[in-house]
Enzyme design. Structure first.
Site, mmCIF file in Angstrom:
data_model
loop_
_atom_site.group_PDB
_atom_site.id
_atom_site.type_symbol
_atom_site.label_atom_id
_atom_site.label_comp_id
_atom_site.label_asym_id
_atom_site.label_seq_id
_atom_site.Cartn_x
_atom_site.Cartn_y
_atom_site.Cartn_z
ATOM 1 N N PHE A 41 15.169 1.253 -1.689
ATOM 2 C CA PHE A 41 14.586 0.130 -0.939
ATOM 3 C C PHE A 41 14.701 0.313 0.572
ATOM 4 O O PHE A 41 14.693 -0.656 1.330
ATOM 5 C CB PHE A 41 15.224 -1.193 -1.372
ATOM 6 N N ASN A 51 -1.951 4.207 -11.333
ATOM 7 C CA ASN A 51 -1.418 3.868 -12.647
ATOM 8 C C ASN A 51 -1.179 2.368 -12.729
ATOM 9 O O ASN A 51 -0.167 1.860 -12.241
ATOM 10 C CB ASN A 51 -0.106 4.622 -12.897
ATOM 11 N N LYS A 65 -4.087 2.848 -1.376
ATOM 12 C CA LYS A 65 -3.245 2.091 -0.453
ATOM 13 C C LYS A 65 -1.902 1.868 -1.151
ATOM 14 O O LYS A 65 -1.871 1.594 -2.353
ATOM 15 C CB LYS A 65 -3.866 0.731 -0.147
ATOM 16 N N GLN A 74 5.589 -2.551 -10.050
ATOM 17 C CA GLN A 74 5.984 -2.592 -8.639
ATOM 18 C C GLN A 74 5.706 -3.958 -8.037
ATOM 19 O O GLN A 74 6.525 -4.529 -7.334
ATOM 20 C CB GLN A 74 5.175 -1.564 -7.836
ATOM 21 N N ILE A 104 12.096 7.007 -6.583
ATOM 22 C CA ILE A 104 13.070 5.955 -6.278
ATOM 23 C C ILE A 104 12.931 4.800 -7.262
ATOM 24 O O ILE A 104 13.428 3.708 -7.017
ATOM 25 C CB ILE A 104 12.920 5.457 -4.818
ATOM 26 N N GLY A 105 12.248 5.064 -8.368
ATOM 27 C CA GLY A 105 12.047 4.019 -9.364
ATOM 28 C C GLY A 105 10.602 3.581 -9.453
ATOM 29 O O GLY A 105 10.210 2.811 -10.332
ATOM 30 N N GLU A 139 5.600 -2.038 -1.264
ATOM 31 C CA GLU A 139 6.169 -3.121 -0.458
ATOM 32 C C GLU A 139 5.263 -4.348 -0.369
ATOM 33 O O GLU A 139 5.685 -5.407 0.081
ATOM 34 C CB GLU A 139 6.506 -2.584 0.937
#
Ligand code: MOS
Length: 759
Positions: free
Chosen positions: A244, A652, A722, A659, A470-471, A726
């Site tokens: 993060f 995906n 894009k 996310q 990172i996940g 976040e």
């Protein structure tokens, strides 16, 4: 061999190719990497926030069986180098050099590293170390005596306070105005995987196992701190257990572990404890913002003034300055912004998921809701009347902007039309129901990246690039892209990442990885297709002999042309020695080739957002939430959330949804749960553990719906990607505060929203 139709395409829902390895424990996180005969390190951190160390006594520590060494400034000063131009947030988490002097800059600074044969003996010896201090009175945060204020424009050449027109005059003349001050708290990333480092030397070659969002950066900056050649450093970080932002820059621990391994001539392992992680890495600093909005009676903005203050450390100028975004969010002829830093006796903050947008959009989107109330206007309508295709500061067009579609789709799914505007007017028994919404946005970044792709005669391929898992599902989007471009099945793609000996990829930050890496992978694959086609055209035994190579495509099974001619992949590859390997380099539009050279040296060069010349590049979203506030206890629940997001090509949808959903849940957390509490007298974090640092659990989250709004944007990059890592957690915090207002009539301007603020 994949058959026609087997190939997973970009945009097809695909399960994580590393999922099995993760859930079975087969995936090795950096601290899982086995090393022979390790010594164990334990950190001792300062008990004061400001002052000097006057004495260190290790007599008692030395009684512990198995103690190997105690590193302090007394034996380590001058050993770690900080390059003169090192910048916090770019190269390093802090410019404070570890164990360099007796000076204490912040609570929890590393003051010693104890090394022993076992973890237990290292901890025991660390706890016995006597450190005495001459403390000064520290300044913890806003308004504390002794803090120093600095305009952001003075602190950084890169910072501009964007503005246009005469906002003060327009605000004074506007018929409808709102003015309010908002506060967002300190937060810590708290990834489940702790900050770990394992180092060992083989002759003058150093290997580092450390969870990192930027293995090339870690390699370069560690080499700089140790005064060695970057080629002597090898960083391996194949899986990262959450980051993060906290694992994006080098922290002071790494050089110490490397030097300890050199002193002891054996591998050294460090696992930083949860509470120490609060001070030896970074955090999201608290902000205070004043927003003034002036509008016509029809809701059209005439003035937008956004002033933000952020806390940072004494030695560093780290800031997030989110006004670059908020000044461009809506059509408005008169905009003024200003950011200021408050230097306090704290560790240096750093980037944490949606660093500028999460706090600054809270201010803007709360103020927009307040304006809607004052206007007697629907808050969705207010956003739509101020929607724009060009940003107001320079008049640049958005490369694409689907905010309106996001609002329309999310509102429809949420059932927004059934809302009654009056606060407290919607109820369910003892529960006051509040419906609120807010805009989300995040700059669409892309950086140079390099990928090596090898295609073998058995129809399998390997992709190598030093990107980071990172996940987020990076292994899978890389495999999807290669499968799509090579006409193979996702299962036929082997993906190797997270290793600084692979071709370089940028920091896994700023939500750039999918755009950066997939475009490089696609380039390599397209070059493979071109070379195979050229070889076929030149071969007398090929059905393509003499064809135009441009009309030949690599599809599932082999090469094919529009006229129906085809040739098996095996045959095609046999012609060129059975395998083909291509390195694809992608330098995004608007960046020079030097940016790629910089990447090899661990320097990031991202473009997009507000840094492109011809357009501003952002992804957008709209978040709607339902909160329930108990009319007697004032308990707040978030029962329902709907977010619609448009972010170009979704490589995906399965992991994208995950996310965005995770982001929205973090937005709920930012609104209702999370805050690092600071003891103002001691400038010390109090709730530095996962028992006291509140985060939402399943019972705190109702339904979360994610809508992916289709969008195409050829300007951002050839694949139209894009970033979304976040985007999902921006806006939800404001949507919740706005919903709480709708439920109760109480406007909460300082996060988190807690019971005591609603009594
Ligand atoms: Mo993310 S905070 O840009 O690592």
């Amino acid at each position: 061999m994949a058959k026609a139709g087997d190939a997973k395409q970009i945009g097809d829902t695909t399960r994580r190719i590393d999922g099995h390895r993760k859930v079975t424990g087969e995936a090795r996180y950096p601290s899982d990497m086995p090393v022979a005969n390790p010594a164990y390190a334990w950190l001792v951190t300062s008990a004061i926030a400001k002052g000097r160390i006057t004495r260190i006594d290790d007599t008692d520590s030395r009684q512990v069986e198995g103690l190997l060494d105690v590193l302090t400034h007394q034996n380590m000063a001058g050993k770690v180098h900080m390059p003169k131009d090192a910048k916090a947030g770019k190269d390093t988490s802090t410019t404070v050099v570890p164990l360099d002097s007796a000076k204490v800059w912040n609570d929890g600074q590393i003051v010693a590293m104890v090394l022993a044969e076992t973890l237990e003996s290292a901890r025991d010896a660390a706890q016995r170390l006597v450190v005495e201090y001459a403390p000064d009175s520290p300044s913890a945060s806003f308004d504390d005596q002794g803090v120093s204020l600095q305009p952001a424009s003075e602190a950084s050449k890169e910072h501009a306070d964007p503005g246009v027109g005469d906002a003060q005059a327009a605000f004074a003349q506007a018929p409808i105005t709102v003015e309010a001050t908002y506060f967002t708290p300190t937060q810590h990333h708290n990834p489940i995987e702790l900050f770990t480092t394992t180092c060992f030397w083989e002759d003058d070659q150093l290997t580092v196992y450390e969870p990192s969002q930027f293995v090339y950066g870690l390699k370069s900056h560690l080499a700089g701190q140790l005064g060695i050649d970057p080629e002597q450093v090898h960083v391996v970080s194949r899986f990262i257990g959450g980051a993060f932002g906290s694992k994006g820059t080098i922290t002071p621990r790494t050089a110490l572990v490397a030097l300890a391994a050199q002193r002891l001539k054996r591998p050294v392992k460090l696992v930083v404890t949860r509470d120490q992680g609060f001070t030896v890495a970074t955090y999201r600093a608290e902000t205070r913002q004043t927003v003034k909005l002036g509008a016509d009676k029809d809701g059209k903005l005439q003035a937008l003034i956004h002033e933000g203050w952020e806390v940072t450390s004494r030695p560093d100028n780290y800031m997030v300055s989110g006004t670059a975004t908020t000044s461009r969010m809506y059509a408005c002829p008169n905009v003024a912004t200003k950011v200021g830093l408050v230097h306090a006796d704290r560790n240096t903050p750093g980037f944490m998921r949606s660093p500028p947008e999460l706090p600054y959009m809270f201010g803007l989107e709360s103020a927009m809701d307040e304006l809607a109330v004052k206007l007697g206007m629907d808050p969705v309508e207010l956003r739509l009347v101020n929607d724009t295709k060009a940003e107001p500061i320079k008049g640049l067009p958005y490369s694409s902007r689907s905010l309106r579609e996001c609002y329309q789709q999310a509102a429809a799914s949420f059932g927004w039309s059934k809302r009654t505007a009056k606060p407290g007017s919607m109820r369910d028994g003892d529960w006051l129901i509040g419906w609120g919404c807010a805009s989300s946005c995040y700059p669409s970044h892309i950086a140079p990246a390099v990928a090596r792709v090898t295609l073998y005669a058995d129809g399998k391929a390997r992709v190598q690039t030093a990107t980071h898992e990172i996940g987020t599902g990076v292994y899978t989007v890389v495999a999807i892209t290669a499968a799509d471009r090579l006409g193979l099945a996702v299962e036929d793609i082997k993906v190797e990442i997270g290793d600084s000996s692979l071709p370089p990829a940028p920091v896994a930050g700023g939500s750039n990885s999918t755009a950066s890496v997939c475009n490089a992978v696609a380039k390599a694959c397209e070059e493979i297709a071109r070379r195979l086609a050229a070889a076929a055209v030149g071969a007398s035994d090929s059905p393509f002999h003499g064809h135009d190579p441009n009309g030949i495509a690599l599809v599932p099974g082999g090469l094919r042309s529009a006229d129906g001619a085809q040739e098996d992949l095996q045959k095609v590859l046999a012609r060129i020695n059975g395998a083909i390997e291509v390195v694809g380099e992608n330098v995004p539009d608007g960046l020079q080739a030097e940016a790629l050279a910089g990447l090899y040296q661990g320097k990031n060069a991202m473009t997009g957002g507000t840094s492109s010349k011809d357009s501003v590049r952002y992804a957008f979203g709209a978040v709607f939430v339902e909160t329930r506030v108990h009319q007697l206890t004032r308990e707040v629940r978030c029962s329902r959330a709907v977010g619609a997001f448009a972010a170009g090509t979704i490589v995906n949808p399965l992991t994208a949804r995950s996310q965005l959903m995770g982001g929205m849940i973090w937005g709920v957390s930012a609104a209702l749960h999370e805050a690092t509490e600071i003891d103002r007298r001691a400038a010390r974090y109090v709730n530095d553990n996962l028992a006291d640092y509140l985060i939402p659990v399943n019972a705190d989250i109702g339904t979360v719906e994610v809508i992916l709004v289709p969008e195409k944007d050829d300007k951002v990059n050839p694949l139209s990607i894009k970033g979304i890592g976040e985007l999902g957690d921006v806006g939800t915090n404001a949507a919740i505060a706005n919903a709480v207002y709708h439920a109760t009539g109480i406007r909460i301007r300082d996060l988190p929203v807690r019971i005591e603020k609603l009594l």
